[in-house]
Design an enzyme around this catalytic site. Structure first.
Site, PDB file in Angstrom:
ATOM      1  N   HIS A  41       4.623   5.756  11.724  1.00  6.92           N
ATOM      2  CA  HIS A  41       4.181   5.580  10.336  1.00  6.92           C
ATOM      3  C   HIS A  41       3.202   6.733  10.078  1.00  6.92           C
ATOM      4  O   HIS A  41       1.990   6.550  10.032  1.00  6.92           O
ATOM      5  CB  HIS A  41       3.507   4.208  10.186  1.00  6.92           C
ATOM      6  CG  HIS A  41       3.245   3.786   8.772  1.00  6.92           C
ATOM      7  ND1 HIS A  41       3.409   4.611   7.677  1.00  6.92           N
ATOM      8  CD2 HIS A  41       2.809   2.593   8.266  1.00  6.92           C
ATOM      9  CE1 HIS A  41       3.098   3.944   6.570  1.00  6.92           C
ATOM     10  NE2 HIS A  41       2.727   2.724   6.910  1.00  6.92           N
TER      11      HIS A  41
ATOM     12  N   ARG B  85      11.286   3.775   3.938  1.00 12.73           N
ATOM     13  CA  ARG B  85      10.861   2.801   4.962  1.00 12.73           C
ATOM     14  C   ARG B  85      12.079   2.008   5.384  1.00 12.73           C
ATOM     15  O   ARG B  85      12.867   1.558   4.543  1.00 12.73           O
ATOM     16  CB  ARG B  85       9.788   1.858   4.409  1.00 12.73           C
ATOM     17  CG  ARG B  85       9.458   0.722   5.382  1.00 12.73           C
ATOM     18  CD  ARG B  85       8.263  -0.077   4.976  1.00 12.73           C
ATOM     19  NE  ARG B  85       7.021   0.664   5.179  1.00 12.73           N
ATOM     20  CZ  ARG B  85       5.802   0.129   5.047  1.00 12.73           C
ATOM     21  NH1 ARG B  85       5.678  -1.150   4.712  1.00 12.73           N
ATOM     22  NH2 ARG B  85       4.726   0.863   5.243  1.00 12.73           N
TER      23      ARG B  85
ATOM     24  N   ARG C 263       0.811  -1.219   0.000  1.00 12.46           N
ATOM     25  CA  ARG C 263       0.000   0.000   0.000  1.00 12.46           C
ATOM     26  C   ARG C 263       0.849   1.277   0.000  1.00 12.46           C
ATOM     27  O   ARG C 263       0.640   2.182  -0.819  1.00 12.46           O
ATOM     28  CB  ARG C 263      -0.928   0.024   1.242  1.00 12.46           C
ATOM     29  CG  ARG C 263      -2.161  -0.816   1.125  1.00 12.46           C
ATOM     30  CD  ARG C 263      -2.542  -1.399   2.472  1.00 12.46           C
ATOM     31  NE  ARG C 263      -1.544  -2.410   2.830  1.00 12.46           N
ATOM     32  CZ  ARG C 263      -1.658  -3.680   2.498  1.00 12.46           C
ATOM     33  NH1 ARG C 263      -2.745  -4.098   1.939  1.00 12.46           N
ATOM     34  NH2 ARG C 263      -0.694  -4.560   2.758  1.00 12.46           N
ATOM     35  N   THR C 264       1.780   1.368   0.920  1.00 11.53           N
ATOM     36  CA  THR C 264       2.509   2.631   1.101  1.00 11.53           C
ATOM     37  C   THR C 264       3.354   2.955  -0.128  1.00 11.53           C
ATOM     38  O   THR C 264       3.292   4.066  -0.666  1.00 11.53           O
ATOM     39  CB  THR C 264       3.402   2.543   2.359  1.00 11.53           C
ATOM     40  OG1 THR C 264       2.618   2.043   3.432  1.00 11.53           O
ATOM     41  CG2 THR C 264       3.967   3.901   2.721  1.00 11.53           C
TER      42      THR C 264
ATOM     43  N   LYS D 271      25.175  -5.509  -1.317  1.00  8.86           N
ATOM     44  CA  LYS D 271      26.649  -5.632  -1.409  1.00  8.86           C
ATOM     45  C   LYS D 271      27.322  -4.999  -0.205  1.00  8.86           C
ATOM     46  O   LYS D 271      28.544  -4.886  -0.147  1.00  8.86           O
ATOM     47  CB  LYS D 271      27.145  -4.941  -2.684  1.00  8.86           C
ATOM     48  CG  LYS D 271      26.558  -5.505  -3.966  1.00  8.86           C
ATOM     49  CD  LYS D 271      27.042  -4.660  -5.153  1.00  8.86           C
ATOM     50  CE  LYS D 271      26.181  -4.898  -6.383  1.00  8.86           C
ATOM     51  NZ  LYS D 271      26.358  -3.832  -7.389  1.00  8.86           N
TER      52      LYS D 271
HETATM   53  N1   CP Z   1      -0.321  -0.201   5.960  1.00  7.61           N
HETATM   54  C1   CP Z   1       0.869  -0.378   5.347  1.00  7.61           C
HETATM   55  O1   CP Z   1       1.866   0.277   5.664  1.00  7.61           O
HETATM   56  O2   CP Z   1       0.841  -1.327   4.365  1.00  7.61           O
HETATM   57  P1   CP Z   1       2.121  -1.749   3.506  1.00  7.61           P
HETATM   58  O3   CP Z   1       3.090  -2.420   4.438  1.00  7.61           O
HETATM   59  O4   CP Z   1       1.592  -2.684   2.439  1.00  7.61           O
HETATM   60  O5   CP Z   1       2.711  -0.509   2.926  1.00  7.61           O
END
Ligand code: CP
Length: 311
Positions: A139, A111, A61-62, A89
């Site tokens: 998040h 992330r 999603r993100t 590496k």
């Molecule tokens: N909710 C969320 O962060 O989903 P993803 O890990 O798929 O990005």
């Protein structure tokens, strides 16, 4: 659109955002929702700007919604997965981002498994940095899309009653939402196994702890189920998936204890049959796909507000 001034280079967390800043992001996102419903889903706001999505952890999603958001704003979007980059590496995080900075991106969306990684990177590169999830820390864009979804379905945020159920201690989604609750005056109740309750809960203000999910949801406007982090199974946090589902999972019978107009949210990915039953996830009270739709609008808003300040 009249450009609002967002006084930050980066978006690293919800904790340090003020009420007006959160509302500004949500209002900006609201205005971008319409773009995604047009036949030609594009506005020129970030033409000529470059957004790099740098993901050291998996994401559906993100990452996808940040890429779509950048493209709908006419930015050039580049995706990098650590698993297919020179990270394998042995390149350090600092070297990786300094090399990316040399290519003059405007925004890096990142992330990483380590809490504080986005803040660290923000301190060493000129590009704006958006935290797309750092360990069990924050998040922020997930919380913002959750807030937009709550406001859409409940008509307000202040005074709302939110029940968050599951692994609170290890959830960056829960932490960002709890910071938002403190800032916006949302009444938060949390529930989960004692082994999954954070020790620093008092830092989030007045959060009520319930030992039974029935008590947490009894007066809730919004029920937020958290993903049980199956990768932690075997670490002694709970006896078994069946036991977890029986004691904390949201099934139809349990949901019947909540107010009739309470909506059900889940950040995804879901473990159907564990923290949420399939028929609840697919039922009329679930707004899970609205959260995903709002994710594109919120990420457009963030890129626009950060990128806009750089143009
Ligand atoms: N909710 C969320 O962060 O989903 P993803 O890990 O798929 O990005």
């Amino acid at each position: 659109m009249i450009k609002a001034v967002f006084p930050h280079k980066d978006l690293l967390g919800i904790r340090n955002l003020g009420r007006d800043e959160i509302v500004m992001i949500l209002d900006t996102a609201e205005s971008f929702k319409e773009v995604s419903r047009r036949p030609i889903k594009k506005v020129p706001s970030l033409r000529g700007q470059t957004v790099i999505n740098l993901f050291y952890e998996p994401s559906t999603r993100t990452r996808t919604s940040f890429e779509i958001a950048a493209k709908r704003l006419s930015a050039d979007a580049v995706n990098i997965s650590a698993s297919t980059s020179s990270v394998v590496k042995g390149e350090t995080l600092a070297d990786t981002v300094r090399n990316l900075q040399a290519m003059a991106p405007d925004i890096v969306v990142m992330r990483h498994a380590c809490a504080g990684a986005a803040e660290y990177v923000a301190g060493i590169i000129a590009a704006g940095v958006v935290n797309a999830g750092d360990g069990a820390h924050e998040h922020p864009t997930q919380a913002l899309l959750d807030l937009l979804t709550m406001r859409q379905h409940c008509g307000r945020l202040e005074g709302l009653r939110l029940a968050i159920i599951g692994d609170i201690a290890h959830s960056r989604v829960a932490r960002s939402n709890l910071w938002a609750c403190r800032t916006l005056g949302i009444h938060a109740r949390v529930c989960g196994p004692p082994s999954m309750m954070p020790r620093d809960l008092a830092d989030f203000g007045e959060v009520e702890v319930c030992s039974r999910p029935e008590d947490a949801i009894a007066t809730a406007d919004v029920i937020m189920m958290l993903r049980l982090q199956l990768e932690r199974q075997g670490t002694g946090l709970f006896p078994s998936l069946e036991e977890y589902a029986r004691r904390y999972g949201l099934n139809r019978e349990r949901l019947a204890r909540a107010p009739a107009d309470a909506v059900v949210m889940h950040p995804g990915p879901m473990n159907r049959g564990v923290e949420i039953a399939g028929d609840v996830a697919d039922g009329r009270r679930a707004v899970i796909l609205d959260q995903v739709e709002n994710g594109v609008a919120v990420r457009m808003a963030i890129l626009y507000l950060l990128g806009g300040s750089r143009s």
